[in-house]
Design a protein around this motif. Sequence first.
Motif, mmCIF file in Angstrom:
data_model
loop_
_atom_site.group_PDB
_atom_site.id
_atom_site.type_symbol
_atom_site.label_atom_id
_atom_site.label_comp_id
_atom_site.label_asym_id
_atom_site.label_seq_id
_atom_site.Cartn_x
_atom_site.Cartn_y
_atom_site.Cartn_z
ATOM 1 N N ARG A 1 1.107 -6.995 -4.762
ATOM 2 C CA ARG A 1 2.395 -6.331 -4.348
ATOM 3 C C ARG A 1 3.154 -7.324 -4.151
ATOM 4 O O ARG A 1 4.332 -7.203 -3.367
ATOM 5 C CB ARG A 1 1.819 -5.579 -2.787
ATOM 6 N N ILE B 1 6.432 -5.364 -8.048
ATOM 7 C CA ILE B 1 6.834 -4.070 -7.530
ATOM 8 C C ILE B 1 8.224 -3.773 -8.206
ATOM 9 O O ILE B 1 8.318 -2.605 -8.770
ATOM 10 C CB ILE B 1 7.167 -4.075 -5.868
ATOM 11 N N GLY C 1 0.989 -12.741 -5.037
ATOM 12 C CA GLY C 1 0.764 -11.672 -4.320
ATOM 13 C C GLY C 1 -0.256 -12.316 -3.033
ATOM 14 O O GLY C 1 -1.152 -13.065 -3.326
ATOM 15 N N TYR D 1 -2.851 -10.459 -0.521
ATOM 16 C CA TYR D 1 -3.864 -9.386 -0.252
ATOM 17 C C TYR D 1 -4.415 -9.421 1.000
ATOM 18 O O TYR D 1 -5.589 -9.972 1.346
ATOM 19 C CB TYR D 1 -4.962 -9.470 -1.367
ATOM 20 N N TYR E 1 -6.066 -4.189 2.851
ATOM 21 C CA TYR E 1 -5.805 -3.793 1.380
ATOM 22 C C TYR E 1 -6.838 -4.028 0.709
ATOM 23 O O TYR E 1 -7.324 -3.013 -0.412
ATOM 24 C CB TYR E 1 -4.410 -4.628 0.922
#
Length: 96
Positions: free
Chosen positions: A37, A42, A81, A83, A87
Amino acid sequence: MQPTDVTLIEDHTVLAVTWDDGETSRLDAVTLRQASRAASEIRRQAEGVALTLPPALRVQGVEPIGNYALRLFFSDGHDRGIYPWVYLRQLAGQAA
């Protein structure tokens, strides 16, 4: 939900997370990399740019972020990223 153990297995191609409820999640490097993410990922997805991953993608490193997440370092150079535990557990549920 907190992990009690986080280990890279199978030649760093799988992240194994054992949770405080006794369940163990196994997440492969490709799934984790695709699920990043990070802002750049993104944006790439929003622009419709395909993610091309090298064969034999690995998680080269794992860094804890406080008590809530991991930062993963991949063999393709991606390391942005974060995490969160929640998630990771969701990803494991989707992979099951």
